[in-house]
Design a protein around this motif. Sequence first.
Motif, short mmCIF file in Angstrom:
data_model
loop_
_atom_site.label_atom_id
_atom_site.label_comp_id
_atom_site.label_asym_id
_atom_site.label_seq_id
_atom_site.Cartn_x
_atom_site.Cartn_y
_atom_site.Cartn_z
N PRO A 9 0.78 -1.07 0.03
CA PRO A 9 0.04 0.00 -0.11
C PRO A 9 0.89 1.26 -0.01
N GLY A 10 0.52 2.30 -0.98
CA GLY A 10 1.53 3.69 -0.87
C GLY A 10 2.42 3.42 -1.82
N SER A 11 2.66 2.29 -2.61
CA SER A 11 4.13 2.04 -3.32
C SER A 11 4.11 2.95 -4.59
N GLY A 12 2.60 3.26 -5.11
CA GLY A 12 2.70 4.09 -6.30
C GLY A 12 2.21 3.20 -7.37
N LYS A 13 1.74 2.25 -7.32
CA LYS A 13 0.96 1.30 -8.21
C LYS A 13 0.00 2.13 -9.20
N MET A 110 7.03 -2.88 -7.25
CA MET A 110 7.25 -1.50 -6.63
C MET A 110 8.17 -1.76 -5.32
N VAL A 111 9.30 -1.06 -5.35
CA VAL A 111 10.14 -1.40 -4.03
C VAL A 111 10.16 -0.05 -3.28
N VAL A 112 9.68 0.20 -2.04
CA VAL A 112 9.64 1.53 -1.39
C VAL A 112 9.97 1.29 0.19
N GLY A 167 11.08 2.53 -6.22
CA GLY A 167 9.74 3.38 -6.13
C GLY A 167 9.98 4.44 -5.34
N MET A 168 11.33 4.83 -4.78
CA MET A 168 11.52 5.82 -3.65
C MET A 168 11.73 7.31 -4.51
N ASN A 169 11.96 7.38 -5.55
CA ASN A 169 12.20 8.65 -6.32
C ASN A 169 10.73 9.24 -6.59
N PHE A 175 8.96 6.46 -13.00
CA PHE A 175 8.22 5.85 -14.58
C PHE A 175 9.30 5.75 -15.39
N GLU A 176 10.48 6.59 -15.25
CA GLU A 176 11.56 6.07 -16.36
C GLU A 176 12.21 4.70 -15.93
N GLY A 177 12.35 4.58 -14.53
CA GLY A 177 12.67 3.31 -14.07
C GLY A 177 11.96 2.05 -14.82
#
Length: 188
Positions: A9-13, A110-112, A167-169, A175-177
């Motif tokens: 949850p919250g990782s930006g999916k 997504m890694v956060v 996903g930390m940036n 998105f570029e990643g």
Amino acid sequence: MRIVFIGPPGSGKGTQCGLLRDRLAVPHISTGEMLRNLDGEGAVLIRSRIDRGQFAPDDFILRLVSDRLAQPDCHDGYLLDGFPRTLVQAEAFDRALVETAQSLDHVIEMVVDPEELVRRLAQRKQEGQRSDDSAIYVRERFLIYANRTTPLLDHYRGKRLVRRVDGMNDPKTVFEGICRAIGLQPHC
Ligand code: AP5
Ligand code: MG
């Protein structure tokens, strides 16, 4: 392209699926959004579960997603945000793909960091958008993610589909990643 997004949850999916949908012109299918938009009498029980961070039942989700993927706009691909979320769902989805002679192209993980997840969800809570962003339900969502969803990563690693993305940036850099991970030019 058929892509599954997996992340806590919250990782930006949702944020990243929105960007990728515009880039690939395929539908962004969020089971969380579909559940939050349910109406009618039968929806009350499901809504009350998800508003407290509990999963909806697998059979209900499988019907919901199967109906959605049968729509013509999914013919050339889709982005799945929040499905599959349990091994039962993943195995049913594998069978459905085989039956329709289709295949999955990528699973984006997504890694956060946990502290950043908490920060993002606490910020969204202040905006009052989602009742499941209350601190007590956020803890429940993290636990359920760890217990029921992270085993899917091994399932998809076995199929060599998992692309780990930092996903930390800021959203544009993330998105570029993602673009790099799936072999797309980020800017075009
Ligand atoms: P769902 O809606 O999928 O919620 P979730 O997985 O908990 O994830 P979120 O939507 O909170 O976060 P996200 O990863 O999409 O990140 P976002 O882009 O929003 O599911 C809700 C519930 O429905 C589940 O708990 C479950 O009960 C039920 N459900 C759904 N699918 C199900 C299934 N298959 N089976 C059973 N039950 C199911 O970003 C979060 C915040 O961070 C936003 O405010 C955003 O603006 C911000 N942000 C995003 N990216 C960045 C960044 N790079 N930097 C800074 N801030 C950022
Ligand atoms: Mg989301």
